[in-house]
Write an enzyme that holds these catalytic residues in place. Structure first.
Site, PDB file in Angstrom:
ATOM      1  N   ARG A   1       0.924  -1.229   0.068  1.00  0.00           N
ATOM      2  CA  ARG A   1       0.003   0.043   0.015  1.00  0.00           C
ATOM      3  C   ARG A   1       0.690   1.515   0.181  1.00  0.00           C
ATOM      4  O   ARG A   1       1.991   1.261   0.602  1.00  0.00           O
ATOM      5  CB  ARG A   1      -0.706  -0.044   1.205  1.00  0.00           C
ATOM      6  CG  ARG A   1      -1.916  -0.738   1.161  1.00  0.00           C
ATOM      7  CD  ARG A   1      -2.941   0.050   0.055  1.00  0.00           C
ATOM      8  NE  ARG A   1      -4.241  -1.290  -0.275  1.00  0.00           N
ATOM      9  CZ  ARG A   1      -4.742  -1.937  -1.094  1.00  0.00           C
ATOM     10  NH1 ARG A   1      -3.125  -2.437  -1.675  1.00  0.00           N
ATOM     11  NH2 ARG A   1      -6.278  -2.533  -2.036  1.00  0.00           N
TER      12      ARG A   1
ATOM     13  N   GLU B   1      -3.308   8.500  -6.583  1.00  0.00           N
ATOM     14  CA  GLU B   1      -3.303   7.631  -8.115  1.00  0.00           C
ATOM     15  C   GLU B   1      -4.162   7.974  -8.142  1.00  0.00           C
ATOM     16  O   GLU B   1      -5.351   7.641  -8.640  1.00  0.00           O
ATOM     17  CB  GLU B   1      -2.783   5.592  -7.452  1.00  0.00           C
ATOM     18  CG  GLU B   1      -1.901   4.959  -6.620  1.00  0.00           C
ATOM     19  CD  GLU B   1      -1.930   3.554  -6.823  1.00  0.00           C
ATOM     20  OE1 GLU B   1      -3.135   3.568  -6.391  1.00  0.00           O
ATOM     21  OE2 GLU B   1      -0.768   3.626  -6.121  1.00  0.00           O
TER      22      GLU B   1
ATOM     23  N   HIS C   1       0.590   0.870  -9.868  1.00  0.00           N
ATOM     24  CA  HIS C   1      -0.158   0.109  -8.907  1.00  0.00           C
ATOM     25  C   HIS C   1      -0.769  -1.453 -10.092  1.00  0.00           C
ATOM     26  O   HIS C   1      -2.133  -1.585 -10.466  1.00  0.00           O
ATOM     27  CB  HIS C   1      -1.563   0.540  -8.602  1.00  0.00           C
ATOM     28  CG  HIS C   1      -2.330   0.063  -7.290  1.00  0.00           C
ATOM     29  ND1 HIS C   1      -2.728   0.446  -6.487  1.00  0.00           N
ATOM     30  CD2 HIS C   1      -2.882  -1.157  -6.927  1.00  0.00           C
ATOM     31  CE1 HIS C   1      -3.911  -0.327  -5.686  1.00  0.00           C
ATOM     32  NE2 HIS C   1      -2.620  -1.598  -6.225  1.00  0.00           N
TER      33      HIS C   1
END
Length: 329
Positions: free
Chosen positions: A238, A267, A295
């Site tokens: 994370r 993001e 990600h």
């Protein structure tokens, strides 16, 4: 009247997998929302909700759900859904803890190898015609065998990463106060009794922990100083577990040899983000020593299918009156 299953984000038409599993029980609708505001007025009558990772679902939405029997986070982390509040409304929240275990572990190892073998650094420099066509800009690099691969969080993904690092001959250590005694013995790895001990040993530090109050900004200016000179940091967990600016400062001052971040707290980041500006600047050391990914460690076609299938199967269980699997609240 069929039940209604709402997919909030990320997955859009065609919903072949979802309808194959749920079509005889429910109408399945994908909202393709980009933020929580786009759910309001469209989700209140859902019998089940399948959500991904594009934004947070908070009490503002959950409090208005009338019929919801399950919220399923189609992924591992549940920090983007207010599961505690959902429980006060009698709504179970579940996740899919096993969909991308090998994919994220593979990415962590790939990032480590790309950094520690100088692959990224040399490709980056040669591509822009900086320095000689020679290995010398990588000096010093060290053999991985016998070096410490330190893991924060020995869950499913951390365990998969540990086994891969062991196969490379690395000395695998972990810190996880929630891992049962004996797990180190069964895997042939070694337990650090404190985060400080793990950091002090780690040539490569790989993060595989959830985002919680105790892990938020675990990697910061002070803890980075505990790492040996020339260490590497890999984050495929994370974004908020690390302070990216602290990592940037550590690369700038030469303490960190490199870092790879699959996740950031925000993001996508803004183009004005100092981290991105340094990473994109060919004159900044981060240009050759920092890897950023969007990600994406979770993604393979097989992993994405697992998310959709396992999520839909759990919804089916609940719609048929059975208990949900992997409830987190």
């Amino acid at each position: 009247m069929p039940a209604k299953v709402i997919i909030t984000d990320f997955v859009t038409e065609p919903l072949d997998e979802e309808r194959r599993i749920l079509g005889d029980l429910a109408e399945v609708i994908a909202l393709d929302a980009l933020c929580e505001d786009e759910l309001i007025g469209r989700i209140e009558d859902a019998d089940a909700i399948m959500m991904y990772h594009q934004f947070n679902v908070t009490s503002r939405v959950i409090q208005n759900l009338k019929n919801c029997k399950l919220i399923i986070r189609c992924g591992v982390g549940v920090d983007n859904v207010d599961h505690a509040f959902a429980r006060t409304r009698g709504i179970p929240v579940a996740n899919i803890p096993d969909y991308g275990t090998e994919d994220v572990a593979d990415t962590a190892i790939a990032m480590m190898m790309t950094l520690t073998r100088g692959v990224h650094l040399m490709n980056s420099r040669l591509q822009r015609n900086v320095g000689p066509w020679h290995y010398s800009p990588m000096v010093p690099l060290h053999r991985l065998r016998g070096r410490v691969f330190g893991i924060v969080g020995l869950g499913r993904i951390g365990t998969a990463a540990a086994l891969r690092a062991k196969a490379l001959g690395m000395d695998v250590w972990f810190y996880d106060p929630y891992a049962q005694d004996g797990k180190d013995k069964s895997l042939g790895v070694r337990r650090a009794e404190s985060i400080e001990e793990l950091f002090a040993k780690s040539y490569v530090l790989s993060l595989h922990c959830p985002l919680t109050p105790e892990t938020r900004l675990m990697v910061n200016d002070e803890t980075l100083k505990l790492l040996p000179q020339g260490a590497y940091v890999i984050n495929s967990a994370r974004g908020a577990v690390t302070d990216p600016m602290a990592i940037l400062r550590s690369i700038e001052d030469g303490h960190l040899a490199g870092a790879a971040l699959d996740v950031l707290e925000k993001e996508p980041p803004s183009d004005s983000d100092p981290l991105l500006q340094a990473w994109r600047d060919p004159h900044h050391p981060a240009h050759d020593r920092l890897i950023l990914n969007p990600h994406s460690a979770f993604y393979t076609e097989e992993g994405l299918r697992d998310m959709r299938v396992k999520g839909s199967e759990n919804v089916r269980r609940v719609l048929l009156g059975q208990a949900a699997r992997n409830v987190v609240n």
